[in-house]
Design a protein around this motif. Structure first.
Motif, PDB file in Angstrom:
ATOM      1  N   GLY A  14      45.678  36.969  33.635  1.00 16.35           N
ATOM      2  CA  GLY A  14      45.872  36.744  35.139  1.00 16.35           C
ATOM      3  C   GLY A  14      46.808  35.748  35.247  1.00 16.35           C
ATOM      4  O   GLY A  14      46.986  35.153  36.435  1.00 16.35           O
ATOM      5  N   GLY A  66      43.809  38.818  37.807  1.00 24.18           N
ATOM      6  CA  GLY A  66      43.666  38.700  39.407  1.00 24.18           C
ATOM      7  C   GLY A  66      43.632  39.906  40.212  1.00 24.18           C
ATOM      8  O   GLY A  66      43.998  40.986  39.778  1.00 24.18           O
ATOM      9  N   SER A  67      43.329  39.647  41.367  1.00 24.60           N
ATOM     10  CA  SER A  67      43.021  40.801  42.304  1.00 24.60           C
ATOM     11  C   SER A  67      44.327  41.652  42.321  1.00 24.60           C
ATOM     12  O   SER A  67      44.189  42.998  42.525  1.00 24.60           O
ATOM     13  N   GLU A  90      39.362  37.686  38.704  1.00 18.20           N
ATOM     14  CA  GLU A  90      39.126  36.370  39.139  1.00 18.20           C
ATOM     15  C   GLU A  90      39.590  36.151  40.554  1.00 18.20           C
ATOM     16  O   GLU A  90      40.569  36.465  40.964  1.00 18.20           O
ATOM     17  N   GLU A  92      40.477  33.688  41.977  1.00 17.53           N
ATOM     18  CA  GLU A  92      41.748  32.699  41.979  1.00 17.53           C
ATOM     19  C   GLU A  92      42.101  32.190  40.658  1.00 17.53           C
ATOM     20  O   GLU A  92      41.001  32.112  39.668  1.00 17.53           O
ATOM     21  N   ALA A  93      43.037  31.621  40.518  1.00 16.68           N
ATOM     22  CA  ALA A  93      43.391  31.054  38.956  1.00 16.68           C
ATOM     23  C   ALA A  93      42.760  30.006  38.850  1.00 16.68           C
ATOM     24  O   ALA A  93      42.989  29.028  39.484  1.00 16.68           O
TER      25      ALA A  93
END
Length: 486
Positions: A14, A66-67, A90, A92-93
């Motif tokens: 991510g 991540g998305s 996730e 957000e990171a």
């Protein structure tokens, strides 16, 4: 110790580091790029930790990403024939602690004794068999309830890495050794002393442990992370096979590395030395070291030419773009269609400073590539004006864009390879090579590739606003919702 149940790889994919800019950017980070070799770093990591091996069996991985990268993950795994397993999204990171805990909780809920191998997806480890044998050597310590980390015997006093101090020098058999402490990136003098002592290894950031032991370590040493991550997992939703952590719950989790949160405090850590080659590719200087340099230290990649150059990396990322160096020494030069990096090798770590400066000025190239990857394929901008944009769009076989409309622009599509099935309002037709179709402003439309080869078209947009957020989706096979990417 013989392990009959196998190991569950947890690939962390991510991140979006800036140290390999302009190749690596927030929109398409280095783990998904072909930095070294003909496959991406992510694909190399997935293959390294897959299948039934002589030393150890590996289950289908858990990938945390991540998305925006979820479809890149599935596409790249499909290309190499690896079962995608579970893909955790996730919201957000949050650095590494929260995503690793989410994976551990997910595994522990199914089988507390599951053994998880946590690994970044952007490292280079060419000797996969030696690495797998190293992982197997850590199983006995895992069975004793210990958390195992892996260290790299240093071949130089590197200031850019963290170190692991061992309770005793590693033996010739490279068996697990108790860890005394973590050492953050040292000064030059301290790094020389540490390497000379023989009791320090580079920290590879790879961990092996039972899922229950990881969860227990968080509960004891970092309880403030457990509640929000557990809630994010309990409230997670399944979306097209992806496991989406709950955004509101996950937002409450601290952003901290697993080293700081847990590992530096844990009393039950062991280190297994890895005797093979390893690199985190943390800078262009590291990439230069990994590429096949000639006797003068010159490494070329892509459409690159050099005259009287030495100890340099010349790299072109576009077949139609030639980079030429004359009389260069100690230079990194990376050319992409929209950005060029030139730096001395000893300043390679400062690339992130340049990226931050570009970002502060609002320069698009600081974070975004010209090419944008989508679940159906990709597109790139060929020309951009105040009221027009020209794109090349590539659609995978069998893939389809969403049924959509735009408030501010019309579109003209010219198919140059393959055949497109196009719907505009209530009309549907096939559009073949050298044929075109016009999509008026406000028309509800969709494009799909019904063929067995990629379909390529040129799109000309005209209108008062050309942003990717001017998309109203009515139907989408990828369930992306509204927004530029959904």
């Amino acid at each position: 110790m013989e392990n009959t149940s196998g190991v569950m790889p947890v690939l962390l994919a991510g991140g979006f580091g800036t140290r390999l800019w302009p190749l690596s950017r927030k929109s398409h980070p280095k783990q998904f790029a072909k930095v070294i070799g003909g496959s991406s770093l992510f694909q190399q990591a997935a293959l390294r930790l897959s299948g039934d091996r002589a030393t150890l069996a590996y289950h289908a991985p858990i990938v945390v990403t991540g998305s925006d990268f979820r479809f890149v993950v599935t596409e790249q795994l499909s290309e190499i024939g690896v079962d995608p397993g579970t893909i955790v999204i996730e919201p957000e990171a949050k650095n590494t602690a929260a995503p690793i805990l989410a994976a551990a909780l997910h595994l522990a809920a199914k089988d507390a004794d599951s053994i998880m191998l946590v690994a970044p997806a952007d490292h280079v480890i060419p000797d996969a068999e030696t690495f797998r044998a190293t992982v197997a050597r850590g199983l006995e310590a895992v069975a004793a309830g210990r958390i195992v980390t892996f260290g790299i015997p240093p071949d130089r006093p590197e200031r850019g890495f963290g170190y692991l101090e061992l309770a005793e020098p590693p033996g010739a058999d490279l068996r697990p050794v108790a860890l005394s402490r973590f050492v953050e990136k040292p000064s030059g003098e301290l790094a020389i002393e540490m390497v000379s002592s023989g009791r320090y290894l580079w920290n590879a950031g790879i961990f092996l442990a039972r899922a229950a032991d990881i969860v227990s370590a968080f509960e004891t040493l970092a309880p403030e992370i457990v509640a929000p991550v557990r809630a994010a997992l309990d409230r997670a939703t399944v979306d097209l096979g992806f496991l989406r952590l709950d955004p509101a719950s996950f937002a409450a989790a601290p952003s901290i590395s697993i080293d700081y949160a847990v590992m530096e405090k844990a009393p039950n850590l062991s280190v297994v030395p890895f005797g093979g080659h390893w690199s985190d590719l943390g800078s262009w200087d590291a990439v230069w070291k990994e590429q096949q340099a000639d006797a003068s230290g010159l490494a070329l990649s892509g459409a690159a030419e050099a005259i009287d150059c030495s100890n340099s990396l010349l790299r072109s990322e576009s077949a139609g773009q030639v980079i030429v160096g004359i009389g260069l020494d100690n230079i990194i030069a990376v050319a992409m269609p929209d950005a060029v990096l030139v730096a001395t090798k000893d300043r390679a770590q400062d690339v992130k400073i340049a990226v931050e400066r570009l970002k502060a000025k609002g320069v698009r190239q600081s974070e975004n590539l010209l090419r944008d990857y989508r679940p159906w394929g990709w597109y790139e901008t060929l020309a951009l004006g105040t009221r027009f944009q020209v794109k090349r769009i590539v659609v995978h076989p069998g893939a389809a864009l969403s049924l959509q409309s735009h408030h501010h622009r019309s579109e003209h599509w010219i198919v140059v390879e393959g055949t497109a099935r196009v719907r505009v309002d209530d009309t549907s037709r096939l559009v073949s090579e050298n044929q075109s179709i016009y999509v008026p402003l406000g028309a509800v439309h969709r494009m799909e590739n019904p063929g067995k080869v990629p379909m390529v078209l040129i799109e000309v947009q005209t209108g008062s606003y050309l942003g990717e957020d001017d998309i109203i989706r009515y139907e989408d096979v990828y369930s992306r919702g509204q927004g530029a990417k959904g």
